[in-house]
Design an enzyme around this catalytic site. Structure first.
Site, short mmCIF file in Angstrom:
data_model
loop_
_atom_site.label_atom_id
_atom_site.label_comp_id
_atom_site.label_asym_id
_atom_site.label_seq_id
_atom_site.Cartn_x
_atom_site.Cartn_y
_atom_site.Cartn_z
N THR A 164 90.36 15.10 77.39
CA THR A 164 91.53 14.45 78.00
C THR A 164 91.55 14.75 79.51
O THR A 164 91.09 15.81 79.92
CB THR A 164 92.86 14.91 77.36
OG1 THR A 164 92.91 14.46 76.03
CG2 THR A 164 94.09 14.41 78.11
N VAL A 193 97.88 8.38 67.11
CA VAL A 193 98.27 8.47 68.52
C VAL A 193 98.68 9.91 68.79
O VAL A 193 99.49 10.49 68.06
CB VAL A 193 99.44 7.51 68.83
CG1 VAL A 193 99.90 7.67 70.27
CG2 VAL A 193 99.01 6.06 68.58
N GLY A 194 98.08 10.50 69.82
CA GLY A 194 98.39 11.89 70.17
C GLY A 194 99.54 11.97 71.17
O GLY A 194 100.34 11.03 71.32
N ASP A 195 99.60 13.09 71.85
CA ASP A 195 100.73 13.33 72.77
C ASP A 195 100.58 12.65 74.12
O ASP A 195 101.58 12.39 74.80
CB ASP A 195 100.87 14.84 73.00
CG ASP A 195 99.60 15.43 73.61
OD1 ASP A 195 98.50 15.10 73.14
OD2 ASP A 195 99.70 16.22 74.57
N GLY A 215 95.38 19.08 74.60
CA GLY A 215 95.20 20.00 73.47
C GLY A 215 95.58 19.33 72.17
O GLY A 215 95.50 18.10 72.05
N1 ASP Z 1 96.01 15.83 73.47
C1 ASP Z 1 95.01 14.87 73.09
C2 ASP Z 1 95.38 14.26 71.76
O1 ASP Z 1 95.91 14.96 70.92
C3 ASP Z 1 93.66 15.44 72.98
C4 ASP Z 1 93.29 16.45 74.02
O2 ASP Z 1 93.98 16.70 74.97
O3 ASP Z 1 92.22 17.03 73.87
O4 ASP Z 1 95.09 13.13 71.53
#
Ligand code: ASP
Length: 293
Positions: A164, A193-195, A215
């Site tokens: 990310t 869908v992530g954050d 994360g």
């Molecule tokens: N936060 C991102 C997600 O959960 C992934 C990442 O930051 O590595 O989609």
């Protein structure tokens, strides 16, 4: 007049072998992302333009998990998401599950001044196309590196390297902005869908602070990490302490990761609970400072 600052990250996680081997390339990509943001400020842009320019550069670098180079879903497809928020008026734009748009963050930016805040799937790509943003066949986003990583992940379930990218900026007029872009998590279920594109979770900006997170997305969503940090800073909590409190909440939701934030006074913080989080900072009159891991 404020002294501007730009902070970027390229994702919290482990340091994979190829990332280690190409550390110099990653360093230079972060430096160039910061320079792109600084150029935007030099040419009359504000915090939004600078954060967007920095993230667009990182979306084009194949070792970062955003845009071209994104991790693959379990079915081998790429689904990209991004969000941008302008602190002064809390305008926000976000895109989820894009498959065709070269720069998801540029697409998110087109939503800043009129609703909706969040578009998803084929409608998100179609909206980007109507704004003249570069479109590709979805297969063109699948890199050989990520194909191999998905194969290894499917057979060994090795710990995914999350990735990310994100940028936060304070501009000369004192305005803040945050931008985040991602391909999600390696081997994720299609449709997850992530954050990152969720305002208040992985991306947040207001008059006091701008935040970009990375994360384990589910934990950042459940913690409301970005909004929490913003509320604490608004109540007068020091930026470092607010960032630590937000990460504690993420940990309480069984998540690891990291964040970058900058406040209206120009203080910046980078914090992560993983092995590494490549990151960098630019301030006027100084060379960009990059740290890996
Ligand atoms: N936060 C991102 C997600 O959960 C992934 C990442 O930051 O590595 O989609």
């Amino acid at each position: 007049m404020n002294s501007p600052v730009i902070v970027v990250h390229a994702g919290a996680g482990g340091l994979s072998d190829d990332l280690r081997e190409r550390e110099a390339d990653c360093r230079s990509a972060l430096e160039q992302a910061l320079t792109s943001g600084a150029d935007a400020l030099e040419h009359g842009g504000g915090a939004v333009e600078a954060a967007c320019a920095a993230v667009m550069f990182m979306e084009g670098f194949s070792l970062f998990n955003a845009g071209y180079g994104s991790v693959l879903c379990s079915d081998g497809s790429v689904e990209m998401s991004a969000a941008i928020m302008r602190g002064g008026d809390r305008a926000a734009g976000a895109m989820a599950m894009m498959r065709r748009t070269r720069h998801p963050i540029a697409a998110a930016r087109t939503l800043l001044d009129a609703p909706p805040v969040l578009l998803a799937g084929e409608h998100a790509d179609a909206h980007a196309a109507t704004h003249g943003l570069e479109q590709h066949d979805p297969s063109e986003f699948v890199t050989e590196r990520q194909r191999r990583r998905l194969e290894r992940w499917l057979s060994h379930r090795e710990q995914p390297d999350r990735g990310t990218v994100g940028a936060v900026c304070l501009d000369r007029s004192g305005l803040l902005a945050a931008a985040t872009s991602t391909g999600g998590r390696l081997g994720q279920r299609p449709g997850r869908v992530g954050d990152s594109p969720l305002i208040g979770a992985g991306t947040w900006a207001d008059r006091h602070v701008a935040v970009s997170c990375t994360g384990a997305g589910e934990a950042f969503i459940r913690a409301g990490a970005g909004r929490l940090l913003g509320a604490l800073v608004a109540q007068g909590v020091a930026l470092d302490a607010a960032a630590a409190a937000a990460m504690d909440e993420v940990a309480a939701c069984e998540g690891v990761g990291g964040l970058i934030a900058v406040d209206a006074g120009g203080d910046a913080v980078t914090l992560f609970s993983t092995q590494a989080m490549p990151r960098g900072e630019w301030r006027p009159g100084r060379a960009p400072v990059v740290e890996i891991p």
